[in-house]
Design a protein around this motif. Structure first.
Motif, PDB file in Angstrom:
ATOM      1  N   LYS A  67      -6.466 -18.135   7.515  1.00 28.74           N
ATOM      2  CA  LYS A  67      -4.855 -18.112   6.844  1.00 28.74           C
ATOM      3  C   LYS A  67      -5.443 -17.943   5.477  1.00 28.74           C
ATOM      4  O   LYS A  67      -4.565 -17.919   5.148  1.00 28.74           O
ATOM      5  CB  LYS A  67      -4.949 -19.985   7.438  1.00 28.74           C
ATOM      6  N   GLU A  68      -6.302 -18.347   4.998  1.00 25.59           N
ATOM      7  CA  GLU A  68      -6.891 -17.901   3.785  1.00 25.59           C
ATOM      8  C   GLU A  68      -6.641 -16.574   3.643  1.00 25.59           C
ATOM      9  O   GLU A  68      -6.045 -16.322   2.568  1.00 25.59           O
ATOM     10  CB  GLU A  68      -8.255 -18.619   3.283  1.00 25.59           C
ATOM     11  N   ALA A  69      -7.262 -15.581   3.971  1.00 22.91           N
ATOM     12  CA  ALA A  69      -7.372 -14.019   4.054  1.00 22.91           C
ATOM     13  C   ALA A  69      -5.660 -13.947   4.275  1.00 22.91           C
ATOM     14  O   ALA A  69      -5.516 -13.177   3.197  1.00 22.91           O
ATOM     15  CB  ALA A  69      -8.377 -13.751   5.191  1.00 22.91           C
ATOM     16  N   ASN A  70      -4.978 -14.745   4.326  1.00 27.55           N
ATOM     17  CA  ASN A  70      -3.607 -14.087   5.217  1.00 27.55           C
ATOM     18  C   ASN A  70      -2.685 -14.953   4.356  1.00 27.55           C
ATOM     19  O   ASN A  70      -1.495 -14.224   3.966  1.00 27.55           O
ATOM     20  CB  ASN A  70      -2.767 -14.521   6.709  1.00 27.55           C
ATOM     21  N   ASP A  71      -3.172 -15.974   2.791  1.00 29.93           N
ATOM     22  CA  ASP A  71      -2.455 -16.080   1.817  1.00 29.93           C
ATOM     23  C   ASP A  71      -2.601 -15.455   0.719  1.00 29.93           C
ATOM     24  O   ASP A  71      -3.446 -15.621   0.047  1.00 29.93           O
ATOM     25  CB  ASP A  71      -2.901 -17.824   2.170  1.00 29.93           C
ATOM     26  N   LEU A  75      -5.068 -15.373  -3.351  1.00 26.58           N
ATOM     27  CA  LEU A  75      -5.426 -13.769  -3.978  1.00 26.58           C
ATOM     28  C   LEU A  75      -5.805 -13.660  -5.621  1.00 26.58           C
ATOM     29  O   LEU A  75      -4.622 -14.074  -6.174  1.00 26.58           O
ATOM     30  CB  LEU A  75      -5.021 -12.431  -3.510  1.00 26.58           C
ATOM     31  N   ARG A  76      -7.361 -13.566  -6.353  1.00 25.60           N
ATOM     32  CA  ARG A  76      -7.303 -13.010  -7.363  1.00 25.60           C
ATOM     33  C   ARG A  76      -6.659 -11.694  -7.362  1.00 25.60           C
ATOM     34  O   ARG A  76      -6.754 -10.555  -6.892  1.00 25.60           O
ATOM     35  CB  ARG A  76      -8.681 -13.332  -7.230  1.00 25.60           C
ATOM     36  N   ARG A  77      -5.782 -12.069  -8.831  1.00 25.54           N
ATOM     37  CA  ARG A  77      -5.877 -10.356  -9.623  1.00 25.54           C
ATOM     38  C   ARG A  77      -6.016  -9.990 -10.522  1.00 25.54           C
ATOM     39  O   ARG A  77      -6.558  -9.417 -11.263  1.00 25.54           O
ATOM     40  CB  ARG A  77      -4.006 -10.707  -9.746  1.00 25.54           C
ATOM     41  N   TYR A  78      -6.416  -8.193 -10.306  1.00 22.85           N
ATOM     42  CA  TYR A  78      -6.861  -7.981 -11.546  1.00 22.85           C
ATOM     43  C   TYR A  78      -6.744  -6.957 -11.598  1.00 22.85           C
ATOM     44  O   TYR A  78      -5.313  -6.166 -11.571  1.00 22.85           O
ATOM     45  CB  TYR A  78      -8.626  -7.332 -11.293  1.00 22.85           C
ATOM     46  N   GLY A  79      -6.139  -6.741 -13.354  1.00 25.02           N
ATOM     47  CA  GLY A  79      -5.496  -5.817 -13.867  1.00 25.02           C
ATOM     48  C   GLY A  79      -5.764  -3.449 -14.062  1.00 25.02           C
ATOM     49  O   GLY A  79      -5.235  -2.669 -14.000  1.00 25.02           O
TER      50      GLY A  79
END
Length: 88
Positions: A67-71, A75-79
């Motif tokens: 569930k966590e992987a599909n949420d 997720l952290r985003r990086y530039g």
């Protein structure tokens, strides 16, 4: 034991058309027909005396991780890749 000359038997199965097309694309890339792939699967079942891969009901920890992987919200985003590497 008499076999009456029958060398093969027919297998009939109802399959979702989308799944069938998707699997057939993979079989084609492998140089297999659907019939050959089914025969290969059945031979592996015979050789393993069971399914040729692990089948299990996931435990609660695994379910939560899935569930966590599909949420996407988690997720952290990086530039950039450079920014990602700096945070590791």
């Amino acid at each position: 034991m008499r076999t009456n000359g029958v060398k093969t038997q027919m297998v009939h199965a109802r399959i979702d058309p989308k799944l069938k097309r998707s699997a057939e694309k993979v079989f084609s890339e492998l140089g297999l027909s659907t019939t050959e792939a089914i025969r290969l699967f059945l031979k592996q079942v015979e050789l393993h005396r069971g399914l040729p891969f692990s089948v299990a009901v996931p435990n609660q920890t695994t379910i939560e991780a899935m569930k966590e992987a599909n949420d996407a919200a988690g997720l952290r985003r990086y530039g950039s890749f450079h920014e990602l590497r700096e945070r590791i």
